[in-house]
Scaffold this motif. Structure first.
Motif, mmCIF file in Angstrom:
data_model
loop_
_atom_site.group_PDB
_atom_site.id
_atom_site.type_symbol
_atom_site.label_atom_id
_atom_site.label_comp_id
_atom_site.label_asym_id
_atom_site.label_seq_id
_atom_site.Cartn_x
_atom_site.Cartn_y
_atom_site.Cartn_z
ATOM 1 N N LYS A 1 0.828 -1.217 0.000
ATOM 2 C CA LYS A 1 0.000 0.000 0.000
ATOM 3 C C LYS A 1 0.857 1.259 0.000
ATOM 4 C CE LYS A 1 -3.969 -2.185 2.266
ATOM 5 N NZ LYS A 1 -4.900 -2.147 3.416
ATOM 6 N N ILE A 2 2.041 1.183 -0.611
ATOM 7 C CA ILE A 2 2.931 2.336 -0.591
ATOM 8 C C ILE A 2 2.516 3.388 -1.620
ATOM 9 C CG2 ILE A 2 4.880 0.960 0.201
ATOM 10 C CD1 ILE A 2 5.995 1.084 -2.625
ATOM 11 N N GLN A 3 1.592 3.049 -2.507
ATOM 12 C CA GLN A 3 1.136 4.000 -3.510
ATOM 13 C C GLN A 3 -0.360 4.241 -3.350
ATOM 14 O OE1 GLN A 3 3.973 1.823 -6.775
ATOM 15 N NE2 GLN A 3 2.304 3.043 -7.552
ATOM 16 N N GLU A 4 -0.867 5.271 -4.031
ATOM 17 C CA GLU A 4 -2.297 5.548 -4.000
ATOM 18 C C GLU A 4 -3.082 4.350 -4.512
ATOM 19 O OE1 GLU A 4 -5.511 8.711 -5.929
ATOM 20 O OE2 GLU A 4 -3.382 8.833 -6.433
ATOM 21 N N PHE A 5 -2.563 3.730 -5.583
ATOM 22 C CA PHE A 5 -3.185 2.529 -6.121
ATOM 23 C C PHE A 5 -2.257 1.344 -5.884
ATOM 24 C CE2 PHE A 5 -4.740 6.003 -8.900
ATOM 25 C CZ PHE A 5 -6.096 5.879 -8.635
ATOM 26 N N TYR A 6 -2.851 0.172 -5.735
ATOM 27 C CA TYR A 6 -2.058 -1.052 -5.647
ATOM 28 C C TYR A 6 -1.241 -1.157 -6.929
ATOM 29 C CZ TYR A 6 -1.110 -5.882 -4.222
ATOM 30 O OH TYR A 6 -0.502 -7.042 -3.813
ATOM 31 N N PRO A 7 0.057 -1.445 -6.840
ATOM 32 C CA PRO A 7 0.892 -1.431 -8.044
ATOM 33 C C PRO A 7 0.454 -2.478 -9.064
ATOM 34 C CG PRO A 7 2.089 -2.332 -6.176
ATOM 35 C CD PRO A 7 0.825 -1.754 -5.628
ATOM 36 N N VAL A 8 0.478 -2.075 -10.326
ATOM 37 C CA VAL A 8 0.037 -2.927 -11.435
ATOM 38 C C VAL A 8 1.129 -2.974 -12.487
ATOM 39 C CG1 VAL A 8 -1.694 -3.242 -13.257
ATOM 40 C CG2 VAL A 8 -2.379 -2.282 -11.044
ATOM 41 N N ALA A 9 1.375 -4.156 -13.032
ATOM 42 C CA ALA A 9 2.287 -4.323 -14.161
ATOM 43 C C ALA A 9 1.582 -5.110 -15.255
ATOM 44 C CB ALA A 9 3.572 -5.027 -13.741
ATOM 45 N N LEU A 10 1.928 -4.817 -16.488
ATOM 46 C CA LEU A 10 1.355 -5.500 -17.650
ATOM 47 C C LEU A 10 2.451 -6.256 -18.381
ATOM 48 C CD1 LEU A 10 -0.746 -6.058 -19.931
ATOM 49 C CD2 LEU A 10 -0.126 -3.821 -20.886
ATOM 50 N N THR A 11 2.244 -7.544 -18.599
ATOM 51 C CA THR A 11 3.151 -8.323 -19.427
ATOM 52 C C THR A 11 2.514 -8.585 -20.787
ATOM 53 O OG1 THR A 11 4.257 -10.468 -19.714
ATOM 54 C CG2 THR A 11 2.331 -10.442 -18.278
ATOM 55 N N VAL A 12 3.289 -8.356 -21.829
ATOM 56 C CA VAL A 12 2.862 -8.609 -23.203
ATOM 57 C C VAL A 12 3.788 -9.698 -23.725
ATOM 58 C CG1 VAL A 12 2.429 -7.594 -25.474
ATOM 59 C CG2 VAL A 12 2.244 -6.174 -23.407
ATOM 60 N N ALA A 13 3.313 -10.925 -23.772
ATOM 61 C CA ALA A 13 4.219 -12.056 -24.019
ATOM 62 C C ALA A 13 3.423 -13.286 -24.433
ATOM 63 C CB ALA A 13 5.046 -12.342 -22.760
ATOM 64 N N GLY A 14 4.146 -14.367 -24.681
ATOM 65 C CA GLY A 14 3.523 -15.615 -25.071
ATOM 66 C C GLY A 14 3.156 -16.468 -23.874
ATOM 67 N N SER A 15 2.181 -17.332 -24.081
ATOM 68 C CA SER A 15 1.770 -18.283 -23.056
ATOM 69 C C SER A 15 2.639 -19.536 -23.144
ATOM 70 C CB SER A 15 0.300 -18.665 -23.244
ATOM 71 O OG SER A 15 -0.043 -19.768 -22.433
ATOM 72 N N ASP A 16 3.156 -19.981 -22.009
ATOM 73 C CA ASP A 16 3.955 -21.209 -21.917
ATOM 74 C C ASP A 16 3.095 -22.257 -21.225
ATOM 75 O OD1 ASP A 16 5.646 -23.284 -21.253
ATOM 76 O OD2 ASP A 16 7.135 -22.051 -20.245
#
Length: 286
Positions: A4-19
């Motif tokens: 909770k160190i940011q206003e929003f819960y941190p989010v990351a997006l991965t653009v990649a292939g499914s293994d």
């Protein structure tokens, strides 16, 4: 504890292939994001039928489908960092670059080209698109040695070559380059990667070498995903890169048996950052 160190819960997006085997690609990225306390979103570029030893089939998602996945996420989520992995073909690379060009978010590019098993994961004509359209948008790039050779068009044989390659990549694409040396054929006591800055600064980042018992499938994806997770949490770059290196070290050290004679990396319970050393080094010899 939830982050909770940011206003929003941190989010990351991965653009990649499914293994389908779960060791690399989207699956490794989302597992890593979760381990760092980051909410993971994804845009799938290809569906691979694989296990750690072989890729049996690759079904590529149409470029418009990839871009629509990205837009659906980026229009709604407060994404702190985007990480790209396997992009498969030129049309997908161009679509991903076009969408990112509109957004200008922190970007980690892992230029996935060839699987550990030897399967080709990026079409030959897509390498130029990665170089010309995607890498100029990157804040970080994380090539391994074979990928750096393809991007730079030359063979890399020793540590001085590796240092020069990291520096050349950073200068060419104006981003931080973390060159992964896991493909180094020379046996060494430490696993040493090289980090170069666009302004010419150069670092070695070292950790103990782990006897990984065949669990190394997905190390590259995991490293770049860990870096992206740290950046999504707005970590300073030194902390981010050391945490990413330590996470891979720990994931290898605490690998799990997932089949007969089959080990896989798994998020570590212990803290391995004290075993990682980031050291400034002199410029490469001309």
């Amino acid at each position: 504890m939830k982050n909770k160190i940011q206003e929003f819960y941190p989010v990351a997006l991965t653009v990649a292939g499914s293994d389908s085997g779960g060791g690399a690609g989207i699956q490794a990225d989302l597992r890593t994001f979760n381990a760092f306390g980051v909410f993971g979103c994804s845009a799938v570029t290809a569906v691979t039928s694989q296990n750690p030893g072989e890729v049996r089939r690759i079904d590529i998602i149409p470029a418009d489908g990839v871009r629509t996945q990205m837009a659906a996420v980026l229009d709604r989520f407060q994404v702190g960092c985007v990480k790209t992995g396997m992009l498969a073909e030129r049309s997908v690379v161009r679509a991903v670059a076009a969408e990112l060009r509109r957004r200008r978010l922190p970007l980690v590019v892992d230029p996935v080209m060839v699987a550990t098993s030897g399967a080709v994961l990026l079409a030959a004509d897509a390498v130029e698109a990665v170089s010309a359209e995607l890498l100029p948008l990157a804040d970080w790039m994380t090539p391994n040695l074979p990928e750096a050779e393809l991007l730079l068009g030359r063979s890399l044989q020793d540590e001085n070559d590796y240092r020069r390659a990291a520096a050349d990549c950073a200068r060419e694409w104006n981003c931080r380059c973390l060159l992964k040396t896991g493909h180094d054929p020379h046996a060494r006591e430490e696993a040493v990667d090289y980090l170069a800055m666009p302004d010419g600064e150069l670092y070695a980042i070292a950790s103990p070498r782990i006897d990984e018992h065949g669990a190394a499938h997905g190390t590259g994806c995991t490293l770049s995903a860990a870096l992206a997770a740290e950046l999504a949490m707005r970590a300073p770059w030194k902390r981010a890169v050391c945490a990413a290196k330590a996470f891979v070290l720990g994931s290898l050290a605490e690998s799990v048996a997932v089949g007969k004679n089959l080990e896989a990396m798994y998020p570590p319970e212990d803290d391995y950052q004290p075993l990682v050393r980031l050291t400034p080094i002199k410029q490469v010899q001309k």
